[in-house]
Design an enzyme around this catalytic site. Structure first.
Site, PDB file in Angstrom:
ATOM      1  N   ASP A 108       0.906  16.155   3.217  1.00 54.55           N
ATOM      2  CA  ASP A 108       2.300  16.475   2.952  1.00 54.55           C
ATOM      3  C   ASP A 108       2.303  17.482   1.787  1.00 54.55           C
ATOM      4  OD1 ASP A 108       5.146  16.260   2.768  1.00 54.55           O
ATOM      5  OD2 ASP A 108       4.900  14.780   1.173  1.00 54.55           O
ATOM      6  N   ASP A 110       5.580  18.368  -0.574  1.00 52.53           N
ATOM      7  CA  ASP A 110       6.404  17.968  -1.715  1.00 52.53           C
ATOM      8  C   ASP A 110       5.962  16.601  -2.242  1.00 52.53           C
ATOM      9  OD1 ASP A 110       9.581  19.567  -1.312  1.00 52.53           O
ATOM     10  OD2 ASP A 110       7.688  20.094  -0.363  1.00 52.53           O
ATOM     11  N   SER A 196       5.012  20.040   6.307  1.00 50.86           N
ATOM     12  CA  SER A 196       6.044  19.737   5.318  1.00 50.86           C
ATOM     13  C   SER A 196       7.439  19.667   5.916  1.00 50.86           C
ATOM     14  CB  SER A 196       6.015  20.820   4.230  1.00 50.86           C
ATOM     15  OG  SER A 196       7.081  20.661   3.322  1.00 50.86           O
ATOM     16  N   ASP A 264       3.443  10.752   0.862  1.00 52.60           N
ATOM     17  CA  ASP A 264       4.107   9.851  -0.090  1.00 52.60           C
ATOM     18  C   ASP A 264       5.389   9.216   0.422  1.00 52.60           C
ATOM     19  OD1 ASP A 264       6.622  11.419  -1.893  1.00 52.60           O
ATOM     20  OD2 ASP A 264       5.477  12.486  -0.373  1.00 52.60           O
TER      21      ASP A 264
END
Length: 309
Positions: A108, A110, A196, A264
């Site tokens: 990922d 961000d 993303s 996350d």
């Protein structure tokens, strides 16, 4: 002599039990080794690996049970120590990631590859950072549909000049150890990709700078030099992230059992499940609960110790 497939010649699978933390105390390491033994594993090798601001110890373990059972045994042993574990954690890595094969790392962006949430940096230019941040947080916890929440947040960007994209790009900070991690994987001949829920206009220059193998993100709508407050095309959601991992692996000739994914938020759950090893990086509780490994250090390069480079 025993037959080639007789029990005498059949070895149990080998796993890597990787322990990591700011410090690794003797009590914690002893608890992990004891858990491996009680579960029926046999420690073949012990290696202390160097880390920048963290410590790593790897056990090569021969074990004839399921990887889930070994993970539960190691996790339970650490939990008994409580505060005495000093924040240390361990990951049980499948044998496939120890094989001398080309591997694919998918991350990922961000709050994983980079420290910030790009949409919040963009929203700050519209004076709506707090509002957008609250929606982002809820979406990452899995409380909102990601695609709907993205469209809602992007609408807050309508009317901003296109120049804010380059301004935000200049403010991006890579996570600690991110560049080192990418370089280590690429130098060893492996592939590194990012997918993303953010935006291609920000990600593409970063992907080029890091020489990433593949990259995919959403496309911000722009007309006459102004953000339209829309996303063009299909949204990169959790299903698209998982499919990107599978598609890239196939295109690169890499077996899915040789893949590792890091993320996350709830948008990463399918991708983490699709990989041979799914790593929750400073993640939301639901993601930590579902992941194969939990990394609650700021150092992204710990991930390099989860595979045989």
């Amino acid at each position: 002599m025993p037959a080639p497939n007789s029990p005498e010649n059949s070895a149990a699978p080998e796993y890597s039990v990787v322990s990591y933390g700011r410090e690794l105390g003797d009590a914690y390491l002893a608890a992990v080794q004891r858990a491996v033994g009680v579960a029926g594993g046999r420690i073949l090798e012990l290696e202390n690996a160097p880390g920048d601001g963290y410590a790593v110890t790897k056990l090569l373990v021969e074990y004839d049970g399921s990887i889930e059972t070994l993970r539960m045994a190691v996790t339970a042993a650490a939990a008994v120590l409580g505060a005495d574990a000093q924040g240390a954690a361990s990951a049980v890595v499948p044998s496939s990631l120890l094989e001398p094969a080309r591997k694919l790392l998918v991350m990922d962006v961000d709050s994983t590859l980079i420290k910030q949430e790009v949409i919040e940096l963009l929203a700050a230019h519209a004076g709506r950072e707090a509002e957008v941040a609250a929606v982002t947080e809820a979406a990452m916890r899995g409380e909102l549909d990601f695609a709907q929440s993205l469209h809602q947040r992007v609408r807050a960007l309508a009317g901003l000049p296109e120049s804010v994209i380059s301004e935000v790009g200049a403010r991006i900070e890579l996570s600690d150890g991110a560049e080192a991690l990418v370089k280590e994987f690429l130098a060893a001949g492996h592939a590194v990709a990012v997918v993303s829920g953010g935006f291609s206009q920000v990600l593409d220059p970063l992907a080029e700078r890091l020489q990433l193998t593949c990259a995919k993100a959403n496309l911000l709508g722009i007309a006459d030099g102004v953000l339209t407050g829309t996303v063009e095309g299909a949204v990169v959601d959790r299903a698209v992230k998982a499919e990107s991992l599978r598609t890239w692996a196939a295109a690169l000739g890499i077996e899915q059992r040789h893949t590792i994914a890091v993320g996350d938020g709830a948008n990463d759950l399918d991708m983490l499940a699709a990989a041979a090893l799914g790593v929750a990086f400073n993640a939301k509780p639901a993601v930590q609960a579902a992941a194969d490994a939990v990394l609650n250090l700021p150092n992204l390069d710990v991930v390099q110790h989860f595979v045989k480079l």
